[in-house]
Design a protein around this motif. Structure first.
Motif, PDB file in Angstrom:
ATOM      1  N   VAL E 154      26.928  -8.326  13.991  1.00  0.00           N
ATOM      2  CA  VAL E 154      27.635  -9.442  14.601  1.00  0.00           C
ATOM      3  C   VAL E 154      26.773 -10.671  14.884  1.00  0.00           C
ATOM      4  O   VAL E 154      27.306 -11.735  15.184  1.00  0.00           O
ATOM      5  N   ALA E 155      25.444 -10.539  14.806  1.00  0.00           N
ATOM      6  CA  ALA E 155      24.627 -11.711  15.088  1.00  0.00           C
ATOM      7  C   ALA E 155      24.737 -12.765  13.982  1.00  0.00           C
ATOM      8  O   ALA E 155      24.310 -13.901  14.163  1.00  0.00           O
ATOM      9  N   MET E 179      21.688  -0.338  18.473  1.00  0.00           N
ATOM     10  CA  MET E 179      21.469  -1.370  19.491  1.00  0.00           C
ATOM     11  C   MET E 179      22.684  -1.467  20.425  1.00  0.00           C
ATOM     12  O   MET E 179      23.034  -0.508  21.071  1.00  0.00           O
ATOM     13  N   GLU E 180      23.336  -2.636  20.508  1.00  0.00           N
ATOM     14  CA  GLU E 180      24.454  -2.771  21.450  1.00  0.00           C
ATOM     15  C   GLU E 180      25.764  -2.251  20.895  1.00  0.00           C
ATOM     16  O   GLU E 180      26.759  -2.189  21.624  1.00  0.00           O
TER      17      GLU E 180
ATOM     18  N   PHE F  50      15.517 -20.634  15.471  1.00  0.00           N
ATOM     19  CA  PHE F  50      14.339 -19.928  14.956  1.00  0.00           C
ATOM     20  C   PHE F  50      14.777 -19.218  13.682  1.00  0.00           C
ATOM     21  O   PHE F  50      15.947 -18.871  13.524  1.00  0.00           O
ATOM     22  N   PHE F 234       9.151  -9.914  21.727  1.00  0.00           N
ATOM     23  CA  PHE F 234       9.794 -10.740  20.704  1.00  0.00           C
ATOM     24  C   PHE F 234      11.002 -11.487  21.275  1.00  0.00           C
ATOM     25  O   PHE F 234      11.128 -12.709  21.125  1.00  0.00           O
ATOM     26  N   CYS F 238      11.810 -15.560  21.802  1.00  0.00           N
ATOM     27  CA  CYS F 238      12.955 -16.269  21.230  1.00  0.00           C
ATOM     28  C   CYS F 238      13.734 -17.001  22.320  1.00  0.00           C
ATOM     29  O   CYS F 238      14.203 -18.124  22.129  1.00  0.00           O
TER      30      CYS F 238
ATOM     31  N   SER H 185      26.208 -11.237  22.161  1.00  0.00           N
ATOM     32  CA  SER H 185      25.610 -11.059  20.834  1.00  0.00           C
ATOM     33  C   SER H 185      26.264 -11.992  19.824  1.00  0.00           C
ATOM     34  O   SER H 185      25.592 -12.610  18.998  1.00  0.00           O
ATOM     35  N   CYS H 221      21.666  -7.667  19.385  1.00  0.00           N
ATOM     36  CA  CYS H 221      21.027  -7.921  18.095  1.00  0.00           C
ATOM     37  C   CYS H 221      20.835  -9.411  17.854  1.00  0.00           C
ATOM     38  O   CYS H 221      20.180  -9.795  16.898  1.00  0.00           O
ATOM     39  N   ALA H 222      21.390 -10.263  18.717  1.00  0.00           N
ATOM     40  CA  ALA H 222      21.123 -11.693  18.617  1.00  0.00           C
ATOM     41  C   ALA H 222      19.862 -11.991  19.422  1.00  0.00           C
ATOM     42  O   ALA H 222      19.824 -11.757  20.622  1.00  0.00           O
ATOM     43  N   SER H 223      18.850 -12.512  18.782  1.00  0.00           N
ATOM     44  CA  SER H 223      17.547 -12.676  19.443  1.00  0.00           C
ATOM     45  C   SER H 223      17.590 -13.758  20.511  1.00  0.00           C
ATOM     46  O   SER H 223      18.248 -14.776  20.342  1.00  0.00           O
TER      47      SER H 223
END
Lengths: 253, 253, 253, 253, 253, 253, 253, 253
Positions: E154-155, E179-180, F50, F234, F238, H185, H221-223
Motif C-alpha cells: 500500500v505504500a 509489517m502492518e 526521498f 532508517f 526518513c 501507511s 511500510c511507508a517510510s
C-alpha cells in the motif's frame, strides 16, 4: 575556569542565557572522559557509591580494550559483565592480571580493599548459580562481604529452614530464583532485613524467559520485597551496596 | 429403533453412507434434551462422573429458569455458578428449596447423598475465599467430602506448617492462591497426594488479573502439581471428583 | 541428637529461641545430602511419592556426573530430563548401564520394580511424540504402567473415537497436544477418569511456542481437565503418579 | 463531467499533473455522500457485494439518526450493529418500521428480497448466542439464507455428531465459540465446505476476553479454517456473503 | 463386517453398550492406515475436499520416508510443507520424481489433473514471496488454478490499482502481507470476491514475528476479510479450495 | 497514450466502466519498473521526498544484485539496510564503488549532492550505535546534514546537559535509546525542535527486545515526542527528511 | 507445653514421626490468632520489622470490623489499605479514633511512637499523589520519618535538580512515577542512597495500566534501583522500613 | 541573586560543592511556580515551543481550579484535556470565558493570536473524531492553523484519493485511525510532508484497546511515518507544533 564560571553566572543573572544554557556550561566543566564512542564517568563512585562498571553484552572486543585501561589508570576495580566466552578469553589474554569466570560471564580485575557488611546470596536451584555469581563478583568489586547458599528452593522447605540462622542476620539478602520465583516470598516472611529478589530465566514454556518469576516476585505476599530485572545479579548487588554503604556513611557521620 | 439402526448399519456396510453419516444417525438416537437455546446432557454423570452443571455468567434469568427444572425433574443436584446477586436472588425466589451464596456466587439445590473421600481446600488469603467456596459447593454437589483451611499463605510459613497433619492424608488438595501463587509449590513439596492449584484474580497491577499466579503455578518447582483456569474453583472440584470417583469405581471392581 | 533436640525444645519453651529458630534447628537434623552446588533430597519419595529426578537443561555435564552417583548409591532410579544430544551421550558413556533417548531427551537408569496402574498417554500428532515419551519414561521411573496411543487429533475424529475402548478405563489419561490444544476437551467429555493436559510447543506463528495450546486447555469446556506447563511431559507423569500412588496407599490402609 | 475528465486526462498526458492528482480528480467524481462527520458509500454493494452497514458502537444517537435516512432513501437495508439498549430503543422509536434485538445488539430495517444459499451458524454454547445472532441479522440483510444450530460444543461430542446431516451440505458454516474455541477444528475435519470461525469473549481468566479462542482457531489443526475478529459475527456473515454471491455471479455468467 | 455391525447395533439397542462405545466400534471399521507413529487419513479428500498433506516441520526424515510412499501408493499428490533444506534435499534424492523448492520450503510430487477456478495470490512485498509460494504449491496440489501478483503493497498505491483488472474477477484472493498488514483492507474494499488474508512474519521489532500484521488483518475495516495463522500460506490455499470445490459440487448437483 | 486515456474517460463517463477500473487503467500508465519479483518505484522521491531504498533483510543476494542496477541506472543513491555480513560483502564485491558498514549493516552507493539542514543523532549508550549509524547513512542518502553525539544516557545527566548547546538548535533530533528509553523524555523537555525517538533492542529480560523502551517513549511525559519502530534508525531518518525537505519546499515557494 | 514438645522430640528422634510432622507440631504452638476466615500474625513485627497490616481491597466491611479490634487490643497501629470510600467511611464511623484518607484509600489508627530515619517520597506528577500518600501512611505506621516532594518529573528537569539537596542525604528514596517511569533512572544517577521505584497506573493507551512504567523501571540504566508492584506505595514503604530498621538493629548491637 | 550565584560558583570552583549541588542551586533560581501539589512550568513555551497544558484525567476539580488561574494570570492559553463531563461542566461554570467540548473531553480558554502554518487532521472513521478534536484544540492553543477531513478510511479508497489535493501540501498531516490503523501507511505513500500517526482505541476484541492500530502504525511500510500513544491527539498536535514553530524560528533567523 573560575573566570568562565563567573561569566556564566553574570549572563544568567542578567537574563542573557537561560537556565539550561547555564546548566550546560557548568556541566561541561566536569570530569567525564570522552573517548569518542563512550564517555567514562569517573565520578560515579562518589555520586552513586559504586564505580562505573562495564556492560559487555553489546560492546566489541576493540571497544572493551579501549575502556578497560581508562579504569585501570584510575585504580578503579574493573568489572565487565555479560561476556561470552570469546570476548572473556580475549580480555583475559590482554589483561592477564584479571580473572574470567565463564559461568558468571564476568571479567574482573580486583583492587585490594577492605570488605564491609554481609550480603547473603540465596539460590533456589543449581541452575540459578550463574546469576548469583554475577551478584557475588559485583559485590566484591563494591567492597561488600558475601555469603553464598545454594539450592534451597521451596519444594523442599526443610533445606531452607535449616539455613535460617545463616541468613537472618544479614545486612541484605539477594534471593535468586527462576520458574515460579516463590523463594523471596518465603524468605521475606522469615526475616526483617532487606530482601532483593532476582528472577532468572531458568525454566521453559510458560516461564517465558523469566517473566513468570518476575511477576511472581512483584506480587509477593511478603511485604517489602523489592525486585530487579530478570537475570540481573549485577543490579541486585548494586542495590545491596547502596543499602550498606549509605548506612555506613550515615553511621560515620 | 432397532430397525432404524439395522438400516443404518446396512447402508454403511454397503458403502451407501459414509462413516460420519453413520455416526450422526446413531448420535441422534441418544438422550440429549434439546430445549432450543440449550441441549441438556442428562447422561454426563454416567459418562464423566459428575452431572451437568450450569455456567450462569452469560445466561439470562429467563434461560436459567427454563434449564433448572429440567434438572430437578431428573433428581439431579442443581449447581449454577458465577451468578451475580440479582440473578442469584431471582433464582432463590423462584426455587425456594435452593440456597444462594452471594460470596461464592453459587446457587445450589442439594440432593440427599452419601459423601465419599476427603478433599482439602486450602486458601492463601482471606481474599481467595470466594473461589474456595465455589470449589466447596461443587464438591458437595458431586458427593465428595470437603475440609476448608483458610489464610495459610507462604508469608507466614508457620501458619501452613501448623496444619500439615490436617491435609497430608487428603484424597486430593485444592490450593487456592492469588498474587504470586506460591502456595501450591510449597504444599506440593510437603505431600504425596494429588495437588490441584487454582490461581485467583486477587491482587493488582502486575498480578494482571491472576496471570501472575497462573504462570507461577504452571512453573511450580514442586513436581506433579496441576493447574486450572484463574478463579476456577468449579473446575478444580470436578478434577478432584474425577480422581476420587475413578478410584472408587476401580476399587469396587 | 536427642540431647540436642531436648535442648532446642527447652529453649523454645522458655522463649529463648523463636519458632523459626526452632524449626531451623530441627530442619538441620534431616537427611539432605549437600554436595555444594546442589542438595540431594533422598526422602522425596517417602514425602511426595516419587524420588528426586534431575532437570538436566541447565546443568553442566560435570555437575550431572556428580549427582547421578548419589542416586545410584541409594538404589534410586535415575531420570535426567531435557538433555541435549551431547550431554546425553556423555552420560551414556559414563554410565553404560543407562539408556539415552535422543527424541525424548531423557537419560534413564532403571531399577527393577513392579508396575502399578495404567496411564494412557494420547498424542494429537506425530510431532507431540517427544513430550509423550518424556511422560512415558517418567511414569516408568515411578513404577507406573503406560499405554501409548499416537496421532489421534480432533481433525480426524474417527481416529480418536476408534480408540475409546483403549482409554476410557485408564487410571488417568495424559493428553499431549500442540497447535490449538483441543484434544483434552474432546477426551474430557468422553471419559470420567482424571485427564491431565500437556500443551506442546508444536506449531508456529500464533501458536506462540505453545501459549495457544496452553490457553485452550486452561479454558477447556470439559470440566475437570487439569493442565501442566508447555512440553512438561515430566510434570504430567508426576501428577498421574500422585493420583495412582495415593489411591494405592489409601486402599491398602 | 466529460469535459472535466477529458481535461484531467490531457493534463496528465502532458505531464502537467501527476498520477495521484489524476486519481484524485477522478475519485472526486464518484457517488460518495458526504454528510460532514461521515461519508456514506452508496456504491459499496456493487463493489463489495453487500451494502454499507453501520458500526453503532461509538456513534452518538444524533449521528445515527442522520445516517439511517440516507440509507432508507436509497432503498438499502439498514443494519446498525453493537448498539447498547438505550441507543437501540431510541432508534426503534425514531424508525418504528425497524426491529431492535437487545441480545444481538442489532437494529435492522429490512428490505423485501429473495434469499440465496444456506449458511449454517453453529454455536458451541448458549452464551455464544448474541454473536451468532449478529451473524444471522447480517446474513439476512445480505439476502442469504440462514440455519441456526445451538449448543453443540465439543465436550458432548454426540450433540454435534447428531447434527452432521444438517450442516455438511451448507454453502458455508460459521462456527461461533468461546473458551478454548475447539469447535471449528472438529467441524473443519468433518466437512468440505468453507468454515469461518468466530471466537467469542465468553469465558473468564485465561480466556482473556476471547484471545484464547482466537489463538485456538488460528492454530486449528483442521486445514482451511479461516478466522475473524473476536465477537465479530458481522464480519463472518460478510465473508460468507462474499463466498455465496461471488459464486452466484460466476455461475450466472 | 456386517455381522459385527449388526451385533454392535443390537447391543446398543438393548442398552448393553453406550453411545460412545457404539461410535468407537463403528469408527474402528473405517479406512485409516495406522503406521505406528502416524495414522494416514486416506479419506480426507472425500470428507474435506483436499487430500492429506504432510506438515514436515517436526518430522524426522525417517518418518517422512515412511509416510510419503503410503500416499504415492494411493495415487494421491504428495505435498510436504515447512521443510528445511537438508530434509528437502534428502526427500528429493529418495523420491526423484518430486520437486523441492527451497524458498517455499515445499516438496511436491504432482499427479496429473485438471485445474479448476482461479485464485489470485497477491503479495505486499518481495519478502512475502515464500509464503505466497507455499500457497501456490498447495493450490496446485488441490487442482486449483493460480495467478501470482507480487510487490503491490500500500505504500505505492498505484502499483496495486494498476492490477485491479487482474484480480477483481477471481474466485478468491489470497493476500499475503507482513509489517502492518494493511493490504487486505485495501483489497477488501475494492472487490466483492472472498478475500483470505495471510499475515507474514516479515518485519522486526514491534512487528513481533507477524503479530502486528495478524492483529491488523483481524481488525480490518473492510468487512468480510478472513484471516489464517501467520505465514500459513498452506491454510489459506486450503480455505480457497474449500470455497471453489464446494461451489463446484453445488453447481454440479 | 492520449487516445487510450480519452477512451478510458469516455467509458467511465458513459458508466461503462466503474471508478476503480478507471483508476486502474490510469495507474497502469505510470512509471513503475516491474522486474518480476519486485516493482521499483522510481517516482518515490518526487512523491515522498526521498528515493526508494532497499530493505535487505529478507532478500537474497541474487535479488539484491538485480535491484541495485535499476537504481544506479537512474543516478539514484543506493541504500540497502539490514544486511548481514555475508550479503554486505557480496554486494561490496559486486559493486566496488559502494561502502559496506558491518556495524550499521548498511550498504551505500553515494551520489554527489549538497547537504541541507542539521539533524542531531543522540545515543543513550555505546550499544545503540548501530541503530544511530543506520540513521546517519539514511540521512546522508537523503542529502541531510548529520551531527552524532554518543553515550549521553540519563544515568549521568551531566553528560547530556554538557551537550545542550550542540543540539538545541537542530532542525530535528533523533534520540536513540534502549533499556528504559528515558532519554527522549529528558531531551523533549529541554528543546523546542522536533524530537523523534528510536527505541532499541539493547537490554535483556524485561527489556523484551525493545518493547520496554518503545512503551516508555510512547508514554513520554515530554509532549510532542514521536516514535518509530524498535531499531528503526532508517525510519527516523526518513521522518527527519520529511520535516526538513517539506520546510525547504515551503520556504522556497 | 514442655511435656508436649518433649514428646514430639522423642518421637522424631525415634523415627516415629517425620521432619514435617515435627515442624507441624511445633508450628502449632506459636501465637497466630485464628479468627476463622483469617489468621492474625501478631509476631510479624518481631519477625519482619513491621506489624501485620490489612489489605482492604477484597475484604468485606464485616471482616474488617472483626480484624481491626484484634490489632487494637495488642496496641498495634492499624493500617488498612486499598479501601473504597464506602468501606473507609464505615470504618471511620465504627472506629472514630482513626483517620480515613479518601485519596490515599487508607484507614489508619496511629500509635504514639518515635520516628526514625528519613525517607524521601518523590512523585513525578500530581497524579501519582495517591500512591505516594499510601507510602507515607505506611511509613508513619512503621515509625519512619517522611519527606514528600511532588511533581518533579523529568520533562522539566530543573524542577528536580532544584531539589537535589533535599533528597540526596535520605536514608532511602521512594520514587513514584507513571507514564514512562523515567524518574528513578535520573534520580538513581544522582544519589548513592537506596532508590525504590514505584510504577503507577497513571497514563492511558500504551501505558497499559502501569506496565510501561514498570518495564521502564526494571530496565533502569541507573544501577541498583529496585522496583515494587504497580501502585504499591505500601510495599515500597515496607522495603524502606526494612532498610532503616535493619541498619538500626545492626548499629545498636 | 548575583551574590548567591557568585558564591555557588566559587564553592564549585574550589571543589567545596560538587557538580550536582551547583546545578541544584542554580536550578533553584528559576521561575517554576510551586503551588504545593503541582509545580507550574511557566517557561515551557520558550523552552519547548508550546505553553504548559493540563492533563485533566487524574486531577480533582479542586486541583484544576487552583491551577487554571495561574495560567490565566500569565495570559497563557488554558487547555485541559481528558476531562469527564462532570469536571468539564464544573470548569465551565467556574471559568465561563472558556469552552468545554464533551466529545473532545477538552476545556479551553483561548488567547487571541495569529495562526501559523496548516496542519491537516485526517480521520479514518467517524468514531475517531474525539481524538481528532483533541488534536484540533491543542493546535489552536499553539497558534497553528487546522484543516479537518473526516471518514476517509482505506476500505473506500476513493474517499481518500478524492481529497489528495486538500492535504498533500500541508505542513504536517496528523492521521487518526483505529482498528487496523492502515490509513497512515497509505497517506505516507502519497505525500512528502511529515506524517504523524495517532492510533485510536476504536474497535473491539483483537483491537486490544488500540494496540493493534499502534503496532500497525509502528510497522508502517511507508517510510518516515512517526507515531504517538493511543488516543493521543494532544501529543500529535504538540509534535506538529514543534515542526512548524521550529521551521518558523529557523526561517526568521
Amino acid at each position: 575556569m573560575p573566570d568562565k564560571l563567573t561569566k556564566i553566572m553574570e549572563q544568567f543573572d542578567k537574563g542573557k542565557i537561560d537556565i539550561f544554557t547555564a546548566l550546560a556550561q557548568i556541566s561541561n566543566s566536569n570530569g567525564i572522559e570522552n573517548i569518542g564512542f563512550a564517555r567514562i564517568d569517573h565520578d560515579r563512585k562518589s555520586r552513586c557509591g559504586f564505580p562505573e562498571f562495564i556492560y559487555g553484552a553489546s560492546k566489541t572486543i576493540e571497544q572493551l580494550c579501549k575502556i578497560v585501561p581508562t579504569l585501570i589508570k584510575k585504580q578503579s576495580p574493573v568489572l565487565v559483565t555479560r561476556l561470552d566466552a570469546d570476548k572473556g578469553k580475549a580480555l583475559k589474554k590482554k589483561f592477564p592480571q584479571g580473572e574470567f569466570d565463564e559461568l558468571a560471564r564476568v571479567f574482573i580485575i580486583r583492587q585490594k580493599s577492605q570488605k564491609h557488611g554481609n550480603v547473603v546470596v540465596l539460590t533456589a536451584g543449581t541452575s540459578d548459580l550463574n546469576v548469583a555469581l554475577e551478584a557475588k563478583y559485583t559485590l566484591e568489586s563494591c567492597d561488600i562481604g558475601v555469603t553464598m547458599i545454594s539450592d534451597v528452593g521451596v519444594a523442599g522447605l526443610h533445606r531452607l529452614l535449616g539455613e535460617i540462622e545463616s541468613f537472618k542476620n544479614a545486612d541484605a539478602i539477594i534471593v535468586v530464583a527462576g520458574m515460579e520465583g516463590a523463594l523471596p516470598s518465603v524468605v521475606g516472611g522469615l526475616v526483617s532485613c532487606p530482601v532483593i529478589a532476582v528472577p532468572t530465566s531458568v525454566g521453559y514454556g510458560a516461564a517465558m524467559g523469566g517473566i513468570a518469576a518476575l511477576l511472581g516476585m512483584l506480587n509477593s505476599c511478603a511485604s517489602g520485597v523489592t525486585v530487579v530485572n530478570i537475570d540481573n545479579g549485577f543490579g541486585a548487588a548494586c542495590a545491596a551496596t547502596r543499602i550498606i554503604q549509605n548506612a555506613r556513611r550515615k553511621s560515620e557521620k
